[in-house]
Design an enzyme around this catalytic site. Structure first.
Site: not given
Ligand code: DX5
Ligand code: ZN
Length: 218
Positions: A7, A32, A34, A36, A65, A67, A136, A142-144, A174, A196
């Site tokens: 990602s 990927h 994202d 948003m 993706h 969002m 999901m 958010f990543g992480g 994901d 990601g």
């Protein structure tokens, strides 16, 4: 054999084309992306112009993706920007069936992504039209974040549902995917892993991508 989709959310946004080259050399299967909008999720990333520019720097398939709230407003824009798979959230639209049909009208793959608390029953009556279902395993935005362990049962249930119906649908996961849980997920029947921070947060991004490939190819 399972596949990996790094990602871009955790990449260095000042050097996107170089970051993409690294994962490409490491053998990534998809990119990927994202998207948003600050409404459906409380973060803002990028839109069709960035995707269109990135389309010129790689041949990797684009797993987009969305969002965003009311994704039906922008299907044409993302399809024309170069998405190969366009995934929408049922929580973000009251026209899920119609929007899936619109995605497919552009000759690209249609996906549906479910938030952690969204029941699989939302797939009733539309599952036959889908090319991909994304579970999901964090709350989107958010990543992480940490992997939500209770999603393991949801993944198992979805694998059974797809197999019972004999459908050819990519099961994607994901959020919170790490080298340490990748094998467990592919053993459950996940086809496509998004990662990601575990990929782009690595010292050697190319090598980290290769490490994922080695684990999921087993
Ligand atoms: C989160 C995004 C993910 C994100 C995953 O809303 O959909 O694709 O990049 O990041 P990690 O792998 O760091 O959990
Ligand atoms: Zn994502």
């Amino acid at each position: 054999m399972a596949k990996i989709a790094p990602s871009l959310l955790s990449a260095d946004f000042a050097n996107l084309s170089e970051e993409i080259k690294k994962i490409e050399k490491g053998g990534a299967d998809y990119l990927h992306l994202d998207v948003m909008d600050g409404i459906f999720v409380s973060n803002i990333t990028f839109g069709p112009p960035v995707i269109k520019s990135l389309r010129k720097v790689t041949d990797m398939p684009f797993d987009v993706h969305l969002m965003i709230d009311k994704p039906e407003r922008f299907i044409k824009n993302f399809a024309e920007a170069g998405a190969d798979i366009l995934t929408i959230h049922p929580e973000a639209t009251i026209h899920l069936h119609k929007t899936i049909q619109e995605i497919k009208s552009f000759g690209i793959k249609a996906g549906v992504s479910l938030n952690p608390s969204t029941d699989l029953s939302v797939l009733n009556y539309i599952i036959e039209d889908l090319d991909l279902i994304l579970i999901m395993t964090v709350n989107p935005g958010f990543g992480g974040q940490g992997f939500i362990e209770t999603m393991m049962d949801k993944i198992k249930d979805l694998r059974n549902l797809i197999d019972q119906k004999g459908l050819d649908i990519i099961l994607e996961v994901d959020g919170g995917v790490k080298l340490s849980n990748a094998k467990k997920l592919t053993d459950l029947g996940v086809d496509l892993l998004v990662a990601g921070s575990e990929v782009f947060g690595a010292e050697d991004i190319e090598q980290r991508t290769r490490e994922f490939k080695l684990i999921i190819d087993k």
